[in-house]
Design a protein around this motif. Sequence first.
Motif, short mmCIF file in Angstrom:
data_model
loop_
_atom_site.label_atom_id
_atom_site.label_comp_id
_atom_site.label_asym_id
_atom_site.label_seq_id
_atom_site.Cartn_x
_atom_site.Cartn_y
_atom_site.Cartn_z
N ALA A 200 112.42 -11.90 19.65
CA ALA A 200 113.23 -10.59 18.93
C ALA A 200 114.69 -10.81 18.77
CB ALA A 200 112.87 -9.37 19.71
N ASN A 201 114.99 -10.41 17.96
CA ASN A 201 116.36 -10.33 17.22
C ASN A 201 117.08 -8.94 17.04
OD1 ASN A 201 118.93 -11.17 16.51
ND2 ASN A 201 118.32 -11.57 14.36
N PRO A 202 117.30 -8.05 18.10
CA PRO A 202 117.89 -6.75 17.86
C PRO A 202 119.21 -6.58 17.33
CG PRO A 202 117.76 -7.45 20.28
CD PRO A 202 117.07 -8.57 19.61
N GLU A 203 119.33 -5.32 16.88
CA GLU A 203 120.71 -5.04 16.15
C GLU A 203 121.32 -4.07 16.93
OE1 GLU A 203 123.19 -4.49 11.91
OE2 GLU A 203 121.09 -4.43 11.90
N THR A 204 122.61 -4.05 17.17
CA THR A 204 123.42 -3.23 18.23
C THR A 204 124.62 -2.38 17.38
OG1 THR A 204 124.55 -5.03 19.24
CG2 THR A 204 122.48 -4.23 20.44
N LYS A 205 125.03 -1.42 18.02
CA LYS A 205 126.19 -0.74 17.77
C LYS A 205 126.79 0.13 18.74
CE LYS A 205 126.43 1.08 13.36
NZ LYS A 205 126.32 2.12 12.14
N ILE A 206 128.05 0.30 18.73
CA ILE A 206 128.71 1.16 19.63
C ILE A 206 129.30 2.46 18.95
CG2 ILE A 206 130.39 1.46 21.52
CD1 ILE A 206 130.26 -1.41 21.91
N TYR A 207 129.10 3.70 19.23
CA TYR A 207 129.43 4.78 18.42
C TYR A 207 130.24 5.61 19.49
CZ TYR A 207 129.12 8.67 15.22
OH TYR A 207 129.54 9.71 14.32
N PRO A 208 131.52 6.13 19.12
CA PRO A 208 131.76 7.08 19.93
C PRO A 208 131.43 8.35 19.90
CG PRO A 208 133.41 6.41 18.19
CD PRO A 208 132.24 5.70 17.99
N ILE A 209 131.20 9.15 21.28
CA ILE A 209 130.76 10.41 21.31
C ILE A 209 131.62 11.32 20.81
CG2 ILE A 209 129.52 12.03 22.90
CD1 ILE A 209 128.34 9.74 24.30
N HIS A 210 131.42 12.22 19.87
CA HIS A 210 132.43 13.52 19.70
C HIS A 210 131.68 14.75 20.39
CE1 HIS A 210 133.26 10.20 16.90
NE2 HIS A 210 134.48 10.68 16.99
N ARG A 211 132.38 15.79 20.48
CA ARG A 211 131.91 16.88 20.92
C ARG A 211 131.09 17.54 19.63
NH1 ARG A 211 133.81 22.63 20.32
NH2 ARG A 211 133.18 23.93 22.09
N ARG A 212 129.88 18.26 20.06
CA ARG A 212 128.79 18.80 19.16
C ARG A 212 128.10 17.64 18.65
NH1 ARG A 212 131.29 23.68 15.83
NH2 ARG A 212 129.11 24.03 15.59
N ASP A 213 128.10 16.36 18.95
CA ASP A 213 127.19 15.49 18.30
C ASP A 213 125.69 15.91 18.92
OD1 ASP A 213 129.01 13.88 16.96
OD2 ASP A 213 129.32 12.39 18.62
N ILE A 214 124.78 15.87 18.03
CA ILE A 214 123.47 15.43 17.97
C ILE A 214 122.89 14.38 17.60
CG2 ILE A 214 121.29 16.81 17.22
CD1 ILE A 214 122.98 19.22 16.62
N PHE A 215 122.48 13.74 18.53
CA PHE A 215 121.65 12.17 18.11
C PHE A 215 120.10 12.45 17.98
CE2 PHE A 215 125.51 11.28 20.54
CZ PHE A 215 126.09 10.03 19.75
N LEU A 216 119.47 11.75 16.99
CA LEU A 216 118.28 11.84 16.65
C LEU A 216 117.68 10.61 16.62
CD1 LEU A 216 115.73 13.54 15.52
CD2 LEU A 216 116.42 13.37 13.33
N LEU A 217 116.53 10.36 17.09
CA LEU A 217 115.76 9.16 17.09
C LEU A 217 114.51 9.41 16.83
CD1 LEU A 217 118.16 8.66 19.50
CD2 LEU A 217 116.46 6.86 20.44
N CYS A 218 114.05 8.72 15.76
CA CYS A 218 112.55 8.89 15.14
C CYS A 218 111.97 7.67 14.60
CB CYS A 218 112.87 10.04 14.03
SG CYS A 218 113.93 9.53 12.79
N SER A 219 110.76 7.82 14.42
CA SER A 219 110.02 6.63 13.67
C SER A 219 109.71 7.20 12.39
CB SER A 219 108.76 6.55 14.28
OG SER A 219 107.84 7.81 14.23
N ASP A 220 108.96 6.74 11.49
CA ASP A 220 108.78 6.94 10.04
C ASP A 220 107.58 7.86 10.03
OD1 ASP A 220 106.65 5.38 10.67
OD2 ASP A 220 106.93 4.03 9.00
#
Length: 220
Positions: A200-220
């Motif tokens: 497997a060859n995953p990709e990654t990213k670092i994202y700074p958290i901000h106040r009121r952020d909403i993260f959504l993880l979803c399939s198709d």
Amino acid sequence: MSHITFNVAAKCDKAGRSQNQDNYWVCPDLENIGDNSNVGNDHDIELSPKGALLVVADGMGGMKSGEKASEFVIEGIKKIFANIPDDILGNDNAIISFIKEAIIESDGIIKAYAKDHRESEGMGSTIVLVWLLGEKAYCGWCGDSRIYCYNPQNTLVRLSHDHSYVQSLVDDGKISEEEAFDHPDGNIITRSLGDSGEKANPETKIYPIHRRDIFLLCSD
């Protein structure tokens, strides 16, 4: 470091299909992996020193192989995240390496099963995960499931980048994002877990958290 509070919810549904090949794992506190009592009850949770983890896997393959593949993804992630070394916390490179190791572990579980069960040959799964740790969101993915972040200040941002044939056409300027939406080859993915002879060859990213952020993880 400031205190971060959050709440979390999750839902999995087959959405009219004959089988539900999606699986997820939500761990609000990686210091207490077995406790998910705060999922879906709209209670504020204080982010612990080891953070929180959100994972979505979308399996593929007939005869319930896709369902098994996504289960194996979650199994692999749980196994690795049950033993987070204290010395990686606060080290971005070590954290990213740990995420990649967890995803590759899941890939290996799928491949080992398929090797011993010929009827499941070709089984595979996508994965997206977000590790909320400190004041950052550490993202990892393989396939075309997605991670978004919504904030009233900057609206909706897609954090993941599809590993798909159609996305490659967009990247090369051959079609627009709008044309990609209903492209007939939208089901062709270029990276996934379990369904090839390559690691497997995953990709990654670092994202700074901000106040009121909403993260959504979803399939198709």
